[in-house]
Design a protein around this motif. Structure first.
Motif, short mmCIF file in Angstrom:
data_model
loop_
_atom_site.label_atom_id
_atom_site.label_comp_id
_atom_site.label_asym_id
_atom_site.label_seq_id
_atom_site.Cartn_x
_atom_site.Cartn_y
_atom_site.Cartn_z
N LEU A 7 -11.84 28.70 -26.19
CA LEU A 7 -12.97 28.04 -25.55
C LEU A 7 -13.34 26.77 -26.29
O LEU A 7 -13.19 26.68 -27.52
CB LEU A 7 -14.19 28.97 -25.52
N VAL A 20 -17.66 27.71 -20.26
CA VAL A 20 -16.57 28.28 -19.46
C VAL A 20 -16.15 27.30 -18.36
O VAL A 20 -14.95 27.17 -18.06
CB VAL A 20 -17.01 29.64 -18.86
N VAL A 39 -10.68 34.23 -19.75
CA VAL A 39 -11.80 34.21 -20.69
C VAL A 39 -12.31 35.61 -20.99
O VAL A 39 -12.57 35.97 -22.16
CB VAL A 39 -12.95 33.33 -20.14
#
Length: 584
Positions: A7, A20, A39
């Motif tokens: 990330l 995100v 994720v």
């Protein structure tokens, strides 16, 4: 998946949702589900902006810990600050877990009449600054919180996207160029006063979510009662004047602004405003509590200062030892303060114990730095003080000089001198076979202890008057002012009963406060009527019962009852057809 994604590093006050979404753009995934699978390890996740779940299941190489995501990049501190501590801990666990279906119900968002933001908001000035500083814009957390209509940093009205928009399961990133999207302000033009109020509200909310430690303001009534009392919004019976509070609250913000924020209180006894000032049974929406705090204190930061005084009424330790006999007199060496409540006034009472054995207490809260050196009642003197007392008396100092050096009353010195095994009196002589004890005043030149009645009268008069005023101003159930009552409270009943002729000042002051049975009953009737304020019509039998009157009271009391009932009939009852909704 076997491989973990990485990330992006979150920007200051950036939503986890925004992080995100930026990863989604960088990964070049055509589907949001693909990004969610990378994720979170699963695509069965709805990317919520406020209180996301599955945080323990992040399948990403995380630049921050899960708790840091929760505290700094979600709405958690906004809601948790006004929830019971156990429920706030449960909320944190649900956000970490894989089942987030009960999160919004736990917080009370589902049942609340304050709607969640359905759109993402941004500030045009923040947008330009982020592009220049970081090379890309992002969604700021503070801009998405309920009640924030303007940017707390720049004061500009927030904007919302009109195109492009993603679906419920999509990920919307803030485009890097203004040419790539369209937006409109979320509020219409308001007057200058309303704009100032909105800026202040946004600034308060920003301070709330930036607090390092999430404080629990769930049961805020204890913190607010003192301020409400100062504003004349509390009856002598410690009940909040709800109608008056509501009128002033609406006047302060304006009905139009409150309607826009969905925080206008209903005109009944079960509004959210009434619930917020009572013992909590339900959680009130944070925005509404923030509005109440701003009305009472002027700003959230000022409330935090006042709450520090309430939660720590005697400041932070260490505290000074006030033993004048010790070498460390007025030095801050006491590390612990035990706080209790005064049974008469309800004010905090701090008790301080020093290692030298000296212990004292005083009522709070402290209003200035000098209050730290204010001593109320001495609990114990300790060995150091007693040794110094013995030293002064053996050196031949008078009781007055000794009392001055030790910082106590002359009578205290006499009391402890007589109770000391090496007391400052003449020794006993034994003569003949009868072991006759000689009187010290005649045989050894020692003088008997003489009481300074003028000084004692003056000291007692102060104590008596202070105690009488406390009884007359007591906000709880009235207590009759009598000699026995006052004497017991100050611990001087025997002196007041046996030496009235030697206490002219004290007895004169006491006579101004003493109440006959009828006078006390009249005061009880007035207290009862104040307690029943708002009840219409006021029934005589209810008033008599509340006042605790027995049959056979005097005509004067009967006249006072009639007067209270007549006054009540002049006040029209407040009626409303609005439906009450308890807010969670």
């Amino acid at each position: 998946m076997n491989e973990q994604c990485e990330l992006p590093l979150p920007y200051p006050d950036e939503l986890l949702y925004s992080v995100v979404a930026r990863y989604h753009l960088r990964a070049g995934n055509s589907s949001a589900k693909c990004t969610l699978r990378e994720v979170y390890g699963t695509e069965n996740v709805i990317p919520t902006t406020d209180l996301p779940s599955h945080l323990d299941s992040l399948n990403a190489i995380q630049p921050v810990s899960v708790d840091q995501w929760i505290d700094n990049h979600t709405f958690y501190p906004y809601y948790a600050s006004f929830m019971p501590r156990d429920r706030a801990l449960l909320l944190r666990q649900l956000m970490k877990g894989s089942d987030g279906s009960g999160i919004h119900a736990l917080v009370g968002i589902i049942a609340s009449t304050v709607a969640r933001n359905s759109d993402l908001h941004f500030c045009t000035a923040c947008y330009e600054e982020d592009v220049q500083r970081y090379g890309e814009p992002y969604w700021h957390r503070v801009h998405q919180l309920p009640g924030v209509k303007v940017c707390p940093t720049h004061g500009y009205p927030l904007q919302r996207l009109t195109s492009p928009l993603s679906d419920r399961h999509g990920l919307t990133a803030l485009p890097i160029s203004r040419d790539m999207f369209e937006s409109i302000p979320i509020i219409e033009e308001l007057n200058e006063r309303a704009e100032g109020q909105l800026l202040g509200i946004a600034s308060d909310i920003q301070i709330l979510i930036q607090m390092q430690d999430t404080q629990v303001f769930y049961n805020s009534r204890r913190l607010l009662m003192h301020r409400l009392s100062d504003m004349g919004l509390v009856t002598p019976g410690a009940r909040v004047r709800q109608r008056k509070l509501q009128e002033q609250f609406v006047t302060f913000y304006g009905r139009e602004l409150l309607n826009m924020l969905e925080c206008a209180p209903q005109q009944n006894d079960h509004s959210w405003l009434a619930s917020a000032t009572r013992s909590m049974r339900n959680v009130v929406h944070p925005l509404r509590l923030m509005l109440l705090l701003r009305y009472l204190y002027g700003s959230f930061s000022e409330f935090l200062k006042q709450s520090d005084q309430e939660l720590a009424p005697f400041g932070k330790g260490p505290w000074p030892c006030l033993n004048k006999a010790a070498d460390h007199y007025r030095e801050a060496i006491i590390k612990e303060c035990k706080v209790t409540r005064c049974s008469d006034t309800g004010q905090p009472v701090g008790t301080f114990h020093c290692a030298c054995g000296f212990s004292y207490s005083r009522r709070g809260p402290d209003q200035s730095e000098e209050d730290r050196f204010r001593r109320g009642r001495i609990k114990s003197f300790g060995s150091v003080w007693e040794s110094k007392l013995k030293e002064y008396l053996q050196a031949g100092l008078s009781y007055r000089s000794t009392a001055l050096n030790l910082g106590v009353d002359t009578n205290t010195v006499i009391k402890y001198a007589d109770g000391n095994t090496t007391r400052h009196t003449c020794s006993l002589k034994v003569t003949g076979k009868k072991n006759k004890v000689k009187k010290p005043s005649k045989l050894n030149g020692c003088k008997p202890v003489r009481v300074d009645w003028e000084l004692r009268d003056l000291e007692l008069s102060w104590q008596v008057e202070e105690t009488c005023k406390e009884l007359m101003n007591d906000q709880f159930r009235p207590v009759r002012v009598r000699v026995a009552t006052i004497g017991k409270r100050i611990g001087k009943l025997s002196i007041l009963e046996k030496h009235k002729d030697r206490l002219p000042i004290t007895m004169n002051i006491l006579s101004n406060y003493l109440e006959s049975v009828s006078q006390f009953q009249i005061r009880r009737v007035r207290w009862a009527a104040e307690q029943m304020n708002g009840e219409w019509p006021l029934k005589k039998w209810k008033l008599v019962k509340k006042a605790g009157l027995r049959p056979g009271y005097s005509p004067e009391v009967e006249d006072e009852i009639s007067r209270c009932i007549s006054y009540n009939t002049l006040i029209s009852p407040l009626t409303s057809t609005e439906v009450t909704q308890w807010l969670h």
